[in-house]
Design a protein around this motif. Structure first.
Motif, PDB file in Angstrom:
ATOM      1  N   ASN A 141     -32.468 -18.748 -22.369  1.00  0.00           N
ATOM      2  CA  ASN A 141     -31.157 -19.295 -22.028  1.00  0.00           C
ATOM      3  C   ASN A 141     -31.286 -20.551 -21.169  1.00  0.00           C
ATOM      4  O   ASN A 141     -30.579 -21.538 -21.384  1.00  0.00           O
ATOM      5  CB  ASN A 141     -30.353 -18.224 -21.277  1.00  0.00           C
ATOM      6  N   ASN A 172     -30.198   0.039 -23.932  1.00  0.00           N
ATOM      7  CA  ASN A 172     -29.606  -0.668 -25.065  1.00  0.00           C
ATOM      8  C   ASN A 172     -30.335  -0.405 -26.361  1.00  0.00           C
ATOM      9  O   ASN A 172     -29.809  -0.606 -27.438  1.00  0.00           O
ATOM     10  CB  ASN A 172     -29.644  -2.174 -24.831  1.00  0.00           C
ATOM     11  N   THR A 190     -27.994  -8.003 -27.661  1.00  0.00           N
ATOM     12  CA  THR A 190     -28.274  -8.118 -26.234  1.00  0.00           C
ATOM     13  C   THR A 190     -28.729  -9.538 -25.899  1.00  0.00           C
ATOM     14  O   THR A 190     -28.252 -10.168 -24.952  1.00  0.00           O
ATOM     15  CB  THR A 190     -29.364  -7.108 -25.827  1.00  0.00           C
ATOM     16  N   ARG A 192     -28.271 -12.395 -27.510  1.00  0.00           N
ATOM     17  CA  ARG A 192     -27.277 -13.457 -27.629  1.00  0.00           C
ATOM     18  C   ARG A 192     -26.157 -13.307 -26.616  1.00  0.00           C
ATOM     19  O   ARG A 192     -25.559 -14.299 -26.230  1.00  0.00           O
ATOM     20  CB  ARG A 192     -26.752 -13.538 -29.030  1.00  0.00           C
ATOM     21  N   LEU A 193     -25.870 -12.065 -26.194  1.00  0.00           N
ATOM     22  CA  LEU A 193     -24.861 -11.914 -25.145  1.00  0.00           C
ATOM     23  C   LEU A 193     -25.394 -12.486 -23.836  1.00  0.00           C
ATOM     24  O   LEU A 193     -24.680 -13.173 -23.112  1.00  0.00           O
ATOM     25  CB  LEU A 193     -24.462 -10.445 -24.971  1.00  0.00           C
ATOM     26  N   LEU A 194     -26.657 -12.193 -23.526  1.00  0.00           N
ATOM     27  CA  LEU A 194     -27.248 -12.748 -22.310  1.00  0.00           C
ATOM     28  C   LEU A 194     -27.246 -14.278 -22.382  1.00  0.00           C
ATOM     29  O   LEU A 194     -27.049 -14.949 -21.379  1.00  0.00           O
ATOM     30  CB  LEU A 194     -28.665 -12.211 -22.111  1.00  0.00           C
ATOM     31  N   CYS A 195     -27.485 -14.813 -23.562  1.00  0.00           N
ATOM     32  CA  CYS A 195     -27.506 -16.277 -23.738  1.00  0.00           C
ATOM     33  C   CYS A 195     -26.112 -16.815 -24.065  1.00  0.00           C
ATOM     34  O   CYS A 195     -25.965 -17.967 -24.466  1.00  0.00           O
ATOM     35  CB  CYS A 195     -28.472 -16.673 -24.843  1.00  0.00           C
ATOM     36  N   GLU A 196     -25.108 -15.974 -23.905  1.00  0.00           N
ATOM     37  CA  GLU A 196     -23.710 -16.381 -24.048  1.00  0.00           C
ATOM     38  C   GLU A 196     -23.431 -17.077 -25.368  1.00  0.00           C
ATOM     39  O   GLU A 196     -22.803 -18.128 -25.396  1.00  0.00           O
ATOM     40  CB  GLU A 196     -23.336 -17.298 -22.882  1.00  0.00           C
ATOM     41  N   LYS A 606     -12.989 -12.598 -26.184  1.00  0.00           N
ATOM     42  CA  LYS A 606     -14.350 -12.131 -25.942  1.00  0.00           C
ATOM     43  C   LYS A 606     -14.664 -11.117 -27.023  1.00  0.00           C
ATOM     44  O   LYS A 606     -13.915 -10.162 -27.203  1.00  0.00           O
ATOM     45  CB  LYS A 606     -14.439 -11.495 -24.559  1.00  0.00           C
TER      46      LYS A 606
ATOM     47  N   VAL B 635     -25.856  -8.346 -16.048  1.00  0.00           N
ATOM     48  CA  VAL B 635     -25.815  -6.902 -16.257  1.00  0.00           C
ATOM     49  C   VAL B 635     -26.302  -6.654 -17.678  1.00  0.00           C
ATOM     50  O   VAL B 635     -25.925  -7.385 -18.595  1.00  0.00           O
ATOM     51  CB  VAL B 635     -24.379  -6.371 -16.075  1.00  0.00           C
ATOM     52  N   VAL B 640     -23.517  -5.738 -21.840  1.00  0.00           N
ATOM     53  CA  VAL B 640     -24.358  -6.901 -21.568  1.00  0.00           C
ATOM     54  C   VAL B 640     -23.470  -8.070 -21.161  1.00  0.00           C
ATOM     55  O   VAL B 640     -22.554  -8.436 -21.893  1.00  0.00           O
ATOM     56  CB  VAL B 640     -25.178  -7.268 -22.817  1.00  0.00           C
ATOM     57  N   SER B 641     -23.738  -8.633 -19.999  1.00  0.00           N
ATOM     58  CA  SER B 641     -23.013  -9.835 -19.563  1.00  0.00           C
ATOM     59  C   SER B 641     -23.846 -11.056 -19.924  1.00  0.00           C
ATOM     60  O   SER B 641     -25.035 -10.926 -20.195  1.00  0.00           O
ATOM     61  CB  SER B 641     -22.822  -9.794 -18.050  1.00  0.00           C
ATOM     62  N   PRO B 642     -23.254 -12.234 -19.910  1.00  0.00           N
ATOM     63  CA  PRO B 642     -24.118 -13.421 -19.989  1.00  0.00           C
ATOM     64  C   PRO B 642     -24.943 -13.534 -18.706  1.00  0.00           C
ATOM     65  O   PRO B 642     -24.578 -12.969 -17.680  1.00  0.00           O
ATOM     66  CB  PRO B 642     -23.131 -14.582 -20.107  1.00  0.00           C
TER      67      PRO B 642
END
Lengths: 655, 655
Positions: A141, A172, A190, A192-196, A606, B635, B640-642
């Protein structure tokens, strides 16, 4: 050299790549594979034995050994057109070992920086480990913020793998049943969510010999999959000893071709093919004067054969290809006046007018028995006549059935009325057709109509305010009169569509997330069958007409799909023009070859993660006020979203 | 009439209300209750038998009967100061019955509009039904956009109720075990998520005779609870026949007082109290010349007794009351120079300097045996001396232990150095203290130090870059020298805090959601015990110092808490100054009466719903670059958060 020609297909899926080992002599690697028929190589950029910690900087930079050969060994265009970088597979950013973690972070940063320096179009990242991917994703990210145009393709197995039951494994990656299987899509999700949802983060799927369920695979068509890496041992052997693929694999590869996903071959020659096979005519596979056949050529030939065996793109698809996944704002035909070009486009949709003609025919035959055909005149009003296509269809129906017609063509757009007058004159309809330049909601008709014909539907049926218009017009319909259409129903279905979500997100505001779009859906996973939303019937005989609606929908996603991410909802309509004559875009019974409507897309601000087996519960409102009509929508299960488009603040249709 | 006086408490929880039935004669209702000792009434505004559908408009408005008495019956200030509106409890916006649904929507809109017209401060909304609340929430959400300053308090039972097992029940209201209990907090959570955390949407809790677990109740202190409605049948009876409350209820009510939650009494007199009880002196409970005692006076008296029996607010709490839940940006003492006022505030924290003095005492005694006390001189350097408090504490330690000291006071802020010179002159320390106007990271010390004393810690320990400063300073520490502090550790804990979340959200940008804040936490639910995050030790003897850190934390929320919404994380530190002398704000072992540090708050861009029994997994990174240090956080479970604050784009500390 592209896999072949397919009429209408200009996409990148014509190009096939090959995964190679690390080799310092990149020009040789490239020459061998390009002349072997491949279009690009997926090659490690850095010696896999290189470790940053054993190449420590002494502080003034002099002891740093080169980690790769010079960038000069290939031309800039060779690097960018023919090489996809492959990041070292030893890196493990979520290791328990802090030194390995740091070494991995250093190496990843160095390699991405080098690939970026070479202006590569993409790099393939090794798959995450079963122990988790948070630190890996955090580092990627960070890098994604600075790689300008380069894409990063995270490599993932398509087939679900077995994971060791271990407390160290991220929750997860555990299935809800606590079992031993995990779903590689969960990794992707997981990550791509972390990397928004970064739009340069994409996927490369490894295809092995076994395949998951069709529904499970289907999810990926809504995700940014750029490449499918097919391993030679995924191939079967045909009667002549040559590689071929199972029916399931063939279907999969063709689906990839249809979704602009490139094929990459990987692995060693595992088929024992005699060397004396005759080269096809025109093969330019020569190297240093000798014809040397590429070891994986038989696999490439098979992939090319699959490509070439696909049907050409249908006419309509070719016409619409430029609209694929392109967001358009819905028309506001009531509030705004349409332009000539818009009329021009929609009038070309002959299928639609043929359906209208059939409906008018049936209505005329029902209304006027044969014995009265020459004596009775039916009063037909086209409300929203535009430049006249429904007038023409109605007159053709009259001719076809031998019924006498008196037509009123009511149109509020004074510009369309000009053309309408000219049409009536040109066709000599003056005695039959009366043109009324007025809004149907306030016209005082001199007589009542037997039949009211309109084409006021939008992609989501009532979204261009057909109910409000026809409620206004039914004053001048006889008590037993017929409305064509007589009813219409909207439908909704949850979809995964990373592309559209990112396009909406790119506007960086709330309003675009609360707007419905007309869009030719292509890179989309349809997760559950569409459900009915709102229905309107005309004429509306209620004592007090209320066009507000509220519907709660509960979608059941097939259990073998696995978990999904819902980016929003695709909307369709189906209308009953008259009795068994219908018109619509609901996929299961869409009117064939009709192009006037693309589906509608309601985004979610979202995306909602839906665990395997969970239903998704959606609420949809149609709200009305004095000057506008709008939708509000929300999800209440498995997670709760905010209500979208409160009071129509972002998106509404003007009355 | 307020419940009483409590030193330091000026909050609204001093005022007590009463719930009344509908009565057209509002002046009478108000007079009776105000003179009965209550401060406000919670009253229905509209006849509960009124139904919009049976009062249909005939089109010209003449047949609309008045749905309420005139607004003139009370003065504007009476309406707004003494009346909380109570919305009709028959409304059911999620009924299967479409007509009841529409009637409910009409009635709700009419009543809110009327309350808004009267400028009421708040209205209490009836609880949602077990069948769901999506349409109710959608309507309230629409109304919230237009009610200017009025709050809407959704009424909810504090205790979990039994729900009928029924497919019609929203999945949100089912427990994970599929059992028959549901948690009213889930209603609230669904409602507020649908309304997108609107800051005028609040809660009124109904308190009955049984109470849920302490942990379950604890969640509400992070939510915008404005009122607790105590029913008369929740009261017990004391030996003299008067109403009283259980220990659990007493504790709860006092907690409400402490969190600015108002008490409202509701119900009938259920205690048989003889009428001849003597009125307390000074009671002004007279009406039309006759002393008429309010029927619920004994309950009110008991509530007032509870209020009056509370301890006065401690001195420190009174000092800090203005800072409660007020977001402050952390200091940047390295990059910026502190102002005189800031020095002034922190120097007053005598507890802190006493701890330092104790630590220096112990270090001096360890280093210099008694027999060398008069011969050996210890070189002590205060790095970051500011205006001199640590110099003073060190000199006092030397005096206390009889050790000889040579002090270097190193300070980079030239403005502080001015004051430091004046202090040294004033105190006559010229022969002992040498002032160095320099950044400790680049000062060339003339000799090496035995003891290095610093106070560079932030609320989250390393967040003011103490590690980087002390790494730079340890060059001039003797190999066996002592750093005070010798180590420090940061801690994190998940919290519910609607107030802070809304304050961050009010900025309407990403940057504020990716910033850590210093804040006196008050309206907060602490959901799990704090866990250690990063530890730094000084001097740092590693061959290559790396102050980057990565920690994965897994918080277990006690099972009887129920589900929760996590808005972010509270951060603390604890430091070992020297051996058993520590200093810190970690709640379980915070240094008493120290006010230099409030906790830190790391927000989440979108609050995370944590189902009952699920752990929450959090990742925290400390990242370093050439000119700045920053944190990233995310998180990864249950959702999963960004990754927040990628590359320190929103929040960083300058080197």
């Amino acid at each position: 050299m592209p896999l072949g020609q397919r009429a209408g297909d200009k996409s990148e899926s014509r190009y096939c790549g090959i995964e190679t080992e690390f080799n310092d002599d990149m020009p040789q690697v490239l020459h061998q594979n390009i002349s072997g028929g491949f279009d690009f190589v997926v090659a490690p950029l850095i010696d896999p034995s290189y470790r940053p910690s054993s190449a420590k900087n002494d502080g003034n930079g002099t002891s740093v050994p080169p980690f790769a050969a010079s960038d000069l060994i290939l031309s800039p265009s060779q690097w960018s057109s023919h090489v996809v970088g492959k990041i070292s597979s030893w890196i493990d950013l979520d290791s328990e070992n802090a030194e390995l973690r740091r070494d991995s972070e250093d190496a990843l940063k160095t390699e991405i920086a080098w690939a970026s320096h070479l202006s590569l179009q993409a790099c393939i990242l090794p798959p995450p480990r079963a122990t988790g991917c948070s630190n890996y994703a955090r580092t990627v990210n960070q890098l994604l913020q600075n790689v300008s145009n380069m894409q990063l393709w995270i490599r993932l197995p398509l087939e679900q793998h077995e994971a060791v039951e271990d407390d160290a494994i991220d929750t997860n990656f555990k299935t809800s049943s606590g079992g031993r299987m995990f779903d590689s899509w969960e990794w992707w999700n997981t990550f791509r969510l972390l990397c928004e949802h970064h739009n340069q983060l994409c996927v490369a799927l490894d295809i092995l010999s076994s395949l998951p369920s069709i529904n499970s695979i289907g999810r990926w068509f809504g995700e940014p999959v750029r490449a499918a890496i097919i391993h030679t041992n995924a191939f079967l052997t045909n009667a002549r000893g040559y590689p071929c693929l199972s029916k399931g694999h063939q279907y999969l590869i063709k689906s990839f071709f249809n979704h602009t996903i490139q094929i990459i071959l990987s692995g060693n020659l595992v088929h024992d093919i005699s060397q004396e096979r005759i080269l096809p005519a025109g093969d330019d596979n020569h190297f240093e004067g000798l014809p040397i056949r590429h070891a994986l050529r038989p696999y490439l030939d098979y992939v090319a054969y699959l490509y070439q065996s696909m049907d050409p793109l249908p006419e309509q698809e070719r016409f619409e290809i430029g609209y694929r996944d392109f967001l358009q704002s819905p028309l506001q035909p009531l509030m705004d006046n349409l332009e000539a070009q818009t009329y021009e486009t929609f009038e070309k949709d002959t299928v639609k007018y043929t359906q209208y003609q059939r409906a008018v025919c049936k209505a005329l035959l029902d209304r006027i028995p044969d014995e009265k055909a020459t004596t009775s005149t039916t009063v037909l009003m086209v409300v929203g006549a535009g430049r006249g296509p429904l007038v023409r269809a109605s007159l053709q129906a009259a001719e076809e059935t031998g019924r006498k017609l008196k037509v009123y063509a009511v149109e509020k757009n004074p510009n369309a009325v000009v053309t309408l007058h000219s049409l009536v004159k040109l066709e000599g309809w003056e005695n039959i057709v009366t043109i009324i330049s007025s809004d149907m909601r306030c016209w005082n008709a001199p007589e009542k109509a037997d039949i009211l014909v309109s084409e006021l539907l939008g992609s989501f049926d009532d979204n261009e305010l057909s109910p409000e218009c026809l409620d206004g017009a039914q004053r001048f319909l006889k008590p037993d009169g017929i409305s064509i259409p007589s009813s219409y129903t909207s439908y909704l279905q949850p979809i995964t569509t990373t592309k559209l979500y990112n396009d909406v997100k790119a506007h960086k505001d709330l309003a675009h997330f609360e707007t419905a779009y007309v869009v030719k859906l292509h890179r989309v996973a349809r997760l559950a069958p569409p459900l009915e939303v709102f229905t309107f019937t005309h004429p509306n005989c209620s004592a007090s007409i209320n066009n507000e609606r509220y519907e709660k929908l509960r979608f059941e996603i097939p259990a073998d799909t696995g978990s999904t991410l819902v980016h929003g909802f695709a909307g369709y309509f189906d209308s009953v023009l008259y009795k068994d004559v219908h018109l619509g875009i609901l996929p299961s019974k869409a009117t064939p070859n009709m192009f006037s409507w693309f589906p509608i897309f309601f985004p979610l601000r979202k995306p909602i993660y839906v665990p395997a087996g969970s239903p998704i519960e959606v609420h949809m409102w149609r709200c009305c006020a004095a000057t506008k009509v709008w939708y509000e929508w929300c999800v209440s299960s498995p997670l709760v979203s905010p209500v979208h488009n409160t009071n129509g603040r972002s998106y509404w249709v003007g009355l």
